[in-house]
Write an enzyme that holds these catalytic residues in place. Structure first.
Site, short mmCIF file in Angstrom:
data_model
loop_
_atom_site.label_atom_id
_atom_site.label_comp_id
_atom_site.label_asym_id
_atom_site.label_seq_id
_atom_site.Cartn_x
_atom_site.Cartn_y
_atom_site.Cartn_z
N HIS A 16 0.83 -1.08 0.11
CA HIS A 16 0.11 0.21 0.08
C HIS A 16 1.14 1.23 0.25
O HIS A 16 0.71 1.81 -1.14
CB HIS A 16 -0.75 -0.13 1.15
N GLU A 17 2.45 1.40 0.96
CA GLU A 17 2.77 3.01 0.97
C GLU A 17 3.39 2.62 -0.38
O GLU A 17 3.46 4.25 -0.57
CB GLU A 17 3.77 2.45 2.10
N HIS A 67 1.85 4.43 -3.12
CA HIS A 67 1.97 6.06 -3.06
C HIS A 67 3.36 6.81 -3.15
O HIS A 67 3.77 7.86 -3.80
CB HIS A 67 1.48 6.53 -0.97
N HIS A 72 3.50 6.80 -6.97
CA HIS A 72 3.19 7.68 -7.62
C HIS A 72 3.93 9.25 -7.46
O HIS A 72 3.88 9.88 -8.40
CB HIS A 72 1.93 8.05 -6.31
#
Length: 676
Positions: free
Chosen positions: A468-469, A472, A475
């Site tokens: 999940h991190e 990010h 991105h």
């Protein structure tokens, strides 16, 4: 004083020179950088030329660059490696920064220049990115008091200054309470049920504190295994109550008044600016647009999931009654019996999975996924300053072996680090006037440290947290646009979770698990039958988890989408907000609001719904990959463009460009096992 924060960073890739920075450097650095930024703003305002996009909007975009860099370093340290002195500085600096922000937003000369350009935008030959930047700059003034009367501007400044101080205090109280509690156990029988790694970690914690036996804390790597495996129900209750009482006790760290005051000030601020509620103000710049749409969205999901949440709890209640004679299942029983039923239903446990998820290999697996999707590579660097010995730093290279980013990882808990997991940046990406700046990205987690006997092993939930991190981080690392304020994760809040939640999907793919899930002792790849059980169990407790997540979104909207001025009791108000989602009895003496850092100290006020909103997007996006192949190069290239674009394109337009259509909630309902 030769202040390294004020000098150009003469380091590899202009990375932060942590080894040279001392705590006493921060305050004078802030003071100097604020003064410099004010000079830069004055230069824009005093420009004798007519306002233009270049001399006003772009000039405003690059102003305060040094202040932004110092702020990124300092506030990341306040989250990941804080101490009493840093916290004291944060209390002093936060209102200074708030005041400076208002100096800009309430500057009538500067606003008039921006407004002049904004009113001419249809006559200007601007790119899509430039139009969005202009809109964002104009809105940052108009939404923050530029059109107010002078006495109203003064009031707005007072509100913002107090809010800045209160939010810092809220976070410090929650951290202090987390660090204050520990449970020392000297009777080995009280450890029954706990896996060896949890016992070993507790032993190390006790030794660190010069205690006998085993010590457990409220840090998640300590707390969660205890709640999952400890058979001593009374001790589970004790730890649960300690966790639920954080910042809710009669001591100096109580956050009840802070919660009420923050909510009150946010409402007053919104009203001053012409909005009904804080949520109306925030959601104007979100995909959801209004509190009514958010509430309708949350209520619709609750209608679909509540019966499944109740069935999940009823199943655990039946099991607990039959196995242990427990007549009423309580909240401190949920994780324990959910794991017991999972072991029986799917014939495997989280503890059985952990040996296959060695942290280093999971990280390498995430890197392999990124390479297959986007062609990027990661190379460990030893010549970059670290802020803590646990940090590992990588250079990120593109498909042509060109420098793309620096990537910092910080995975283990410590007293100076707040709980949870997050992605952040020490420097954002931009490419203005031919000056290409590549990002320095970091992910921070709280996984179990290696012990004397074992490496760091992750639960499957922690594996998905890491992915999940990392989503990010991708991105941020892949960002490739002109303006930093629109780059990477600088997108609308209900769009920002798409890349992170999208990446979690790969953790359930056998092809991906085979890349990194090898037993840390034998080297054996995770058996296919165990992978199948993980996949089969992926919807286990999905009803309960969905209702739980919706409860947080509804609590957020209660504080920020209603009128909180009449609240006497934080506890009563929270219980009222939670009532539609309660699937367990309320536990007196516990409260979530007072430690709900996402909405009271982070950036998610009126935005917690975005996790579920983004789930609709990520389920729909991954369904496209599943249809075409999870590493399909054409689909991956389109998703890479979405990541590279950041906020330079309106999010729905960006999504439709990738997917070919607007998202549907069908994929989410199908994935969750809820009927539509």
């Amino acid at each position: 004083m030769n202040n390294p924060l004020l000098n150009p960073f003469d380091t590899p890739f202009q990375s932060v020179p942590f080894n040279k920075i001392q705590t006493e450097h921060y305050l004078p650095a802030f003071q100097s950088a604020i003064a410099l930024a004010k000079e830069e703003i004055e230069t824009i305002c005093s420009n004798a030329e007519n306002p233009s996009f270049e001399n006003t909007i772009e000039a405003l975009e690059i102003s305060g660059e040094k202040l932004s860099r110092i702020s990124a370093v300092f506030f990341n340290m306040n989250s990941a490696e804080t101490n009493d002195e840093i916290q004291k500085i944060a209390q002093e600096v936060s209102p200074m920064l708030s005041e400076f922000g208002n100096d800009i937003r309430l500057n009538p000369v500067l606003f008039q220049r921006v407004k002049t350009i904004f009113e001419q935008k249809d006559q200007l030959d601007l790119t899509t990115e430039q139009k969005i930047l202009l809109d964002r700059k104009y809105q940052s003034f108009s939404r923050n008091g530029a059109n107010l009367k002078e006495d109203e501007k003064t009031l707005l400044r007072e509100i913002d200054k107090e809010l800045a101080t209160l939010k810092v205090q809220f976070g410090q109280n929650a951290l202090a309470e987390t660090n204050a509690y520990f449970k020392n156990i000297t009777d080995r029988s009280d450890l029954k049920g706990l896996p060896d790694y949890a016992i070993s970690e507790a032993k190390s914690e006790a030794e660190k504190r010069n205690q006998e036996g085993w010590t457990f804390t409220l840090q998640i790597p300590s707390y969660l295994p205890f709640m999952t495996y400890a058979e001593n129900r009374d001790l589970r209750k004790e730890l649960f109550l300690a966790y639920g009482k954080k910042a809710f006790q009669e001591n100096e760290f109580n956050n009840e008044n802070n919660v009420k005051r923050i909510a009150e000030l946010r409402l007053k601020r919104a009203n001053l600016l012409g909005y009904n509620t804080h949520a109306d103000f925030v959601l104007e710049e979100r995909m959801a647009k209004s509190p009514e749409i958010v509430k309708e969205f949350l209520d619709d999901l609750l209608d679909h999931s509540k019966e499944f949440g109740l069935k999940d709890v009823a199943m655990l209640q039946k099991f607990a009654a039959e196995k242990d004679g427990i007549s009423t299942l309580e909240r401190w029983d949920h994780t324990f019996y959910a794991e017991k039923v999972k072991q029986e239903k799917f014939a495997f446990s989280e503890d059985e999975l952990k040996p296959y998820f060695q942290l280093d290999k999971v990280v390498n697996g995430a890197f392999q996924v990124a390479k297959k999707l986007f062609g990027i590579k990661f190379k460990t660097l030893e010549n970059i300053d670290k802020y803590h010995e646990d940090v590992v730093i990588y250079e990120v290279l593109d498909e042509n072996d060109q420098h793309l980013a620096l990537f910092y990882t910080d995975f283990f808990p410590r007293e100076g680090k707040r709980a949870g997991a997050w992605m952040t940046e020490f420097r954002g990406q931009s490419n203005l006037n031919g000056k290409e700046i590549r990002p320095h990205v970091s992910i921070v987690c709280n996984f179990s440290k290696p012990s004397k006997d074992t490496p760091s092993l992750l639960t499957f939930n922690e594996v998905t947290t890491l992915f999940h991190e990392f989503g990010h981080a991708l991105h941020g690392m892949l960002a490739d646009i002109t303006y930093e304020s629109l780059s990477g994760t600088n997108v609308l809040y209900d769009f920002v979770e798409l890349p992170s939640q999208f990446m979690e999907n790969f953790c359930y793919e056998p092809e991906v698990l085979a890349m990194f899930a090898q037993h840390y002792q034998t080297g054996e790849t995770i058996p296919q039958e165990l992978i199948e059980k993980v996949i089969q169990a992926s919807n286990y407790m999905e009803g309960y988890q969905t209702v739980r997540q919706l409860s947080f979104g509804l609590l957020d909207m209660a504080w920020h989408g209603e009128n909180p001025l009449v609240i006497d009791s934080v506890d009563a108000y929270e219980n009222q907000a939670f009532e539609p989602t309660n699937v367990y009895p309320v536990v007196p003496g516990t409260n979530m609001s007072v430690s709900f850092s996402h909405i009271f100290n982070g950036g998610y006020s009126s935005g917690y719904y975005s996790y579920k909103w983004s789930e609709v997007l990520d389920a729909d996006a991954f369904a496209y990959f599943k249809e075409k192949g999870i590493f399909n190069p054409e689909v991956a290239a389109k998703f890479k463009k979405l990541l590279q674009s950041g906020g330079s394109v309106e999010p729905m337009d960006l999504y439709v460009e990738f997917r070919g259509k607007k998202p549907s909630n069908e994929a989410l309902m199908k994935r969750a096992g809820f009927r539509i």
